[in-house]
Design an enzyme around this catalytic site. Sequence first.
Site, mmCIF file in Angstrom:
data_model
loop_
_atom_site.group_PDB
_atom_site.id
_atom_site.type_symbol
_atom_site.label_atom_id
_atom_site.label_comp_id
_atom_site.label_asym_id
_atom_site.label_seq_id
_atom_site.Cartn_x
_atom_site.Cartn_y
_atom_site.Cartn_z
ATOM 1 N N GLU A 194 -0.332 16.428 -3.306
ATOM 2 C CA GLU A 194 -0.151 15.836 -4.376
ATOM 3 C C GLU A 194 0.029 14.228 -4.202
ATOM 4 O OE1 GLU A 194 -0.943 16.833 -7.338
ATOM 5 O OE2 GLU A 194 -0.302 18.693 -7.762
ATOM 6 N N THR A 243 13.361 21.064 -5.783
ATOM 7 C CA THR A 243 13.894 21.119 -4.329
ATOM 8 C C THR A 243 12.722 21.216 -3.266
ATOM 9 O OG1 THR A 243 14.031 23.623 -4.411
ATOM 10 C CG2 THR A 243 15.979 22.485 -4.970
ATOM 11 N N ASP A 267 8.638 25.322 -13.887
ATOM 12 C CA ASP A 267 7.551 25.424 -15.015
ATOM 13 C C ASP A 267 8.229 26.727 -15.709
ATOM 14 O OD1 ASP A 267 5.756 23.456 -14.699
ATOM 15 O OD2 ASP A 267 4.292 24.707 -13.788
ATOM 16 N N GLU A 270 3.294 30.987 -6.684
ATOM 17 C CA GLU A 270 2.445 30.972 -7.762
ATOM 18 C C GLU A 270 2.196 32.305 -8.613
ATOM 19 O OE1 GLU A 270 1.487 27.757 -8.231
ATOM 20 O OE2 GLU A 270 0.413 28.153 -10.066
ATOM 21 N N ALA A 294 15.272 19.016 3.759
ATOM 22 C CA ALA A 294 15.571 19.373 5.163
ATOM 23 C C ALA A 294 15.167 20.842 5.429
ATOM 24 C CB ALA A 294 17.076 18.995 5.301
ATOM 25 N N PHE A 322 17.353 18.286 0.078
ATOM 26 C CA PHE A 322 16.861 19.495 -0.039
ATOM 27 C C PHE A 322 15.641 19.734 0.945
ATOM 28 C CE2 PHE A 322 18.554 19.714 -4.540
ATOM 29 C CZ PHE A 322 19.306 20.713 -4.219
ATOM 30 N N VAL A 369 7.525 26.392 -9.403
ATOM 31 C CA VAL A 369 7.235 27.377 -9.873
ATOM 32 C C VAL A 369 8.479 27.948 -11.080
ATOM 33 C CG1 VAL A 369 6.936 29.795 -9.738
ATOM 34 C CG2 VAL A 369 5.676 28.421 -8.386
ATOM 35 N N HIS A 398 -7.646 18.186 -9.514
ATOM 36 C CA HIS A 398 -7.566 19.280 -10.467
ATOM 37 C C HIS A 398 -8.730 19.821 -11.336
ATOM 38 C CE1 HIS A 398 -3.327 17.756 -9.198
ATOM 39 N NE2 HIS A 398 -2.887 18.932 -9.703
ATOM 40 N N LYS A 417 5.224 18.442 -19.226
ATOM 41 C CA LYS A 417 4.808 19.688 -19.505
ATOM 42 C C LYS A 417 5.218 20.756 -18.629
ATOM 43 C CE LYS A 417 0.184 18.655 -17.694
ATOM 44 N NZ LYS A 417 -1.176 18.376 -18.029
HETATM 45 N N1 LIG Z 1 4.965 20.881 -15.014
HETATM 46 C C1 LIG Z 1 4.163 20.122 -14.444
HETATM 47 O O1 LIG Z 1 3.414 19.344 -14.702
HETATM 48 C C2 LIG Z 1 3.753 20.315 -12.823
HETATM 49 C C3 LIG Z 1 3.492 19.160 -11.835
HETATM 50 C C4 LIG Z 1 3.141 19.606 -10.745
HETATM 51 C C5 LIG Z 1 3.153 20.729 -10.216
HETATM 52 N N2 LIG Z 1 3.485 21.833 -11.280
HETATM 53 C C6 LIG Z 1 3.490 23.276 -10.396
HETATM 54 O O2 LIG Z 1 4.409 23.443 -9.424
HETATM 55 C C7 LIG Z 1 3.855 24.588 -8.644
HETATM 56 C C8 LIG Z 1 4.265 24.277 -7.148
HETATM 57 O O3 LIG Z 1 5.449 24.206 -7.010
HETATM 58 P P1 LIG Z 1 5.944 24.410 -5.357
HETATM 59 O O4 LIG Z 1 5.151 23.764 -4.546
HETATM 60 O O5 LIG Z 1 7.275 23.653 -5.475
HETATM 61 O O6 LIG Z 1 5.978 25.633 -5.114
HETATM 62 P P2 LIG Z 1 7.250 27.106 -5.295
HETATM 63 O O7 LIG Z 1 7.960 26.604 -6.425
HETATM 64 O O8 LIG Z 1 6.539 28.179 -5.368
HETATM 65 O O9 LIG Z 1 8.117 26.601 -4.096
HETATM 66 C C9 LIG Z 1 7.396 26.757 -2.768
HETATM 67 C C10 LIG Z 1 8.330 27.636 -1.991
HETATM 68 O O10 LIG Z 1 9.438 27.226 -1.439
HETATM 69 C C11 LIG Z 1 10.740 27.685 -1.441
HETATM 70 N N3 LIG Z 1 11.900 26.604 -1.783
HETATM 71 C C12 LIG Z 1 12.016 26.016 -2.933
HETATM 72 N N4 LIG Z 1 12.911 24.907 -2.441
HETATM 73 C C13 LIG Z 1 13.005 25.268 -1.105
HETATM 74 C C14 LIG Z 1 14.027 24.494 -0.386
HETATM 75 N N5 LIG Z 1 14.721 23.420 -0.387
HETATM 76 N N6 LIG Z 1 14.095 25.034 0.944
HETATM 77 C C15 LIG Z 1 13.300 25.983 1.535
HETATM 78 N N7 LIG Z 1 12.340 26.853 0.547
HETATM 79 C C16 LIG Z 1 12.521 26.035 -0.710
HETATM 80 C C17 LIG Z 1 10.378 28.461 -2.753
HETATM 81 O O11 LIG Z 1 11.196 29.550 -2.728
HETATM 82 C C18 LIG Z 1 9.038 28.909 -2.416
HETATM 83 O O12 LIG Z 1 8.753 30.064 -1.644
HETATM 84 C C19 LIG Z 1 2.705 24.932 -9.093
HETATM 85 O O13 LIG Z 1 2.550 26.039 -9.911
HETATM 86 C C20 LIG Z 1 2.329 23.576 -9.960
HETATM 87 O O14 LIG Z 1 1.270 23.837 -10.913
HETATM 88 C C21 LIG Z 1 3.740 21.606 -12.382
HETATM 89 O O1 LIG Z 2 -0.441 20.195 -11.231
HETATM 90 C C1 LIG Z 2 0.071 19.584 -12.136
HETATM 91 C C2 LIG Z 2 0.220 20.292 -13.110
HETATM 92 O O2 LIG Z 2 0.787 21.711 -13.099
HETATM 93 C C3 LIG Z 2 0.139 18.293 -11.616
HETATM 94 O O3 LIG Z 2 0.077 17.952 -10.557
HETATM 95 C C4 LIG Z 2 -1.089 17.475 -12.451
HETATM 96 O O4 LIG Z 2 -1.054 16.103 -12.217
HETATM 97 C C5 LIG Z 2 -1.686 17.625 -13.686
HETATM 98 O O5 LIG Z 2 -0.789 17.965 -14.777
HETATM 99 C C6 LIG Z 2 -3.075 18.015 -13.607
HETATM 100 O O6 LIG Z 2 -3.725 17.078 -14.215
HETATM 101 C C7 LIG Z 2 -3.218 19.364 -14.423
HETATM 102 O O7 LIG Z 2 -3.039 19.572 -15.717
HETATM 103 P P1 LIG Z 2 -3.306 20.971 -16.347
HETATM 104 O O8 LIG Z 2 -4.730 21.326 -15.874
HETATM 105 O O9 LIG Z 2 -2.313 21.663 -16.133
HETATM 106 O O10 LIG Z 2 -3.495 20.561 -17.679
HETATM 107 CO CO LIG Z 3 -0.746 19.407 -9.490
#
Ligand SMILES: NC(=O)c1ccc[n+]([C@@H]2O[C@H](COP(=O)([O-])OP(=O)(O)OC[C@H]3O[C@@H](n4cnc5c(N)ncnc54)[C@H](O)[C@@H]3O)[C@@H](O)[C@H]2O)c1
Ligand SMILES: O=C(CO)[C@@H](O)[C@H](O)[C@H](O)[C@H](O)COP(=O)(O)O
Ligand SMILES: [Co+2]
Length: 402
Positions: A197, A142, A122, A85, A184, A182, A119, A272, A155
């Site tokens: 989630e 992944t 995004d 993050e 695994a 992935f 991350v 959220h 978004k």
């Molecule tokens: N754009 C959107 O609408 C949306 C929706 C949901 C979540 N998100 C965002 O996603 C973020 C969280 O994503 P996350 O949980 O993937 O976190 P992250 O991207 O930080 O990944 C988590 C960890 O897993 C590692 N990793 C990734 N793939 C791997 C693999 N295959 N094997 C081993 N390690 C691996 C990464 O290097 C990292 O250390 C939050 O910031 C959240 O807001 C965005």
């Molecule tokens: O965490 C996220 C987006 O980062 C998703 O899991 C989530 O369903 C939504 O997009 C949330 O409703 C959050 O939206 P927002 O606060 O980023 O506008």
């Molecule tokens: Co979320």
Amino acid sequence: MKDTARQQSWKIQTELPVEYEIVESHGLFDPENPDLLSLPGGRRSTGTRLVVLDHSVEELYGAEIRGYFSKNRVMVDYLTLPGSEENKSIERVLEVVNKLNDVGTNRLSSPPIVIGGGVVADVVGLAASLYRRGIPFVRVPTTLLGQVDVSVAAKSGINYGGYRNRLGAYTPPPRTLIDRGFLATVPDRQLRNGMGEIFKMALIKDLRLFELLEEYGPELIATRFQDPDSTSTSLPGTVADEVIGRAIAGMAEELQPNLWEKDLQRSVDYGHSFSPLVEMRALPELLHGEAVAMDCVFSALIAAGRGLIGSAQLERIVAVARRMGLEPSHPLFCDVALVLDGLADTVRHRDGRQNLPMLTGIGQVCFLNDVTENEIERACAGMGRLLDANAARPEQCIGSEL
Ligand SMILES: NC(=O)c1ccc[n+]([C@@H]2O[C@H](COP(=O)([O-])OP(=O)(O)OC[C@H]3O[C@@H](n4cnc5c(N)ncnc54)[C@H](O)[C@@H]3O)[C@@H](O)[C@H]2O)c1
Ligand SMILES: O=C(CO)[C@@H](O)[C@H](O)[C@H](O)[C@H](O)COP(=O)(O)O
Ligand SMILES: [Co+2]
């Protein structure tokens, strides 16, 4: 006086059709698999493609990925970015933009590819939306959280000024590819994080999904959502597919009719509402899905306080979170002032209304706009009792803590 009869005006009205796909693809880096190369519409890419790799993906799959592109004779250049993050920042977005310049990315025909967790997805998503005012990109999530949630998103956002997703854009990539393989290599804690989630999705709209988590959650984590070999587990092979599939389908069903979020009553905002500020203040201690799961419990405490759900349902919700190794509470959720600050920012995000998704059962929500400070205080106290119970950990007496 102004001659309004002679005042000219012009109006531009247009429509923007949007279509993007989320496609499962097994063996993504098998040189015979064309999924990563073909562009939507069947066009072939021209020019050098920028491939952005999450640092863990680079470590675990870097050689395979390089082999894939070289065997397919595709010109590529690589950039590795850290996940987690703290790295969802404007600096990382600019790093991607600089690299797009270096590579000489075309406006349409050489979309960058991002392979990694939420991350980096995004960060690259936002960079792509800003570069030349918007270029297409290809997303390969992944992590579990990435595959069930980010995969569907239109978004992208980065954290700024101590707030989550304070800067962002609505620009869905034309194609997202999902390869369950992935998972695994994803560490246990990150799998539990993704479960946060899925838990949200189950609570708002899918009782069957909730029951699957209740029955198989721990085993799914233990088997990393991979096809079980018959000796090590009794988990039916289709459960992982069903859980991932239901989570994605649920998200798609919620997003499609309100993609641009003109309606700010969004059930996917469940989990959220109070957590964004708590998560930011707790950084790096809490992962996103962990904070979301706590918010799900916090909101369920409010719902139970109003009699929208019964105490048996509340206990079941807490028990399922715990079964998946997700803590239901954290000291910052007991801090009334912080939670109220978080809610105040959420109200601004929802344009002046609380629009709080609230459970009326497992798998159904209503929206509330009149939650009082008193109710928040009571929910914070409930989170305190859950913390105390965690410390003592008498697994059987969940009922008495609530
Ligand atoms: N754009 C959107 O609408 C949306 C929706 C949901 C979540 N998100 C965002 O996603 C973020 C969280 O994503 P996350 O949980 O993937 O976190 P992250 O991207 O930080 O990944 C988590 C960890 O897993 C590692 N990793 C990734 N793939 C791997 C693999 N295959 N094997 C081993 N390690 C691996 C990464 O290097 C990292 O250390 C939050 O910031 C959240 O807001 C965005
Ligand atoms: O965490 C996220 C987006 O980062 C998703 O899991 C989530 O369903 C939504 O997009 C949330 O409703 C959050 O939206 P927002 O606060 O980023 O506008
Ligand atoms: Co979320």
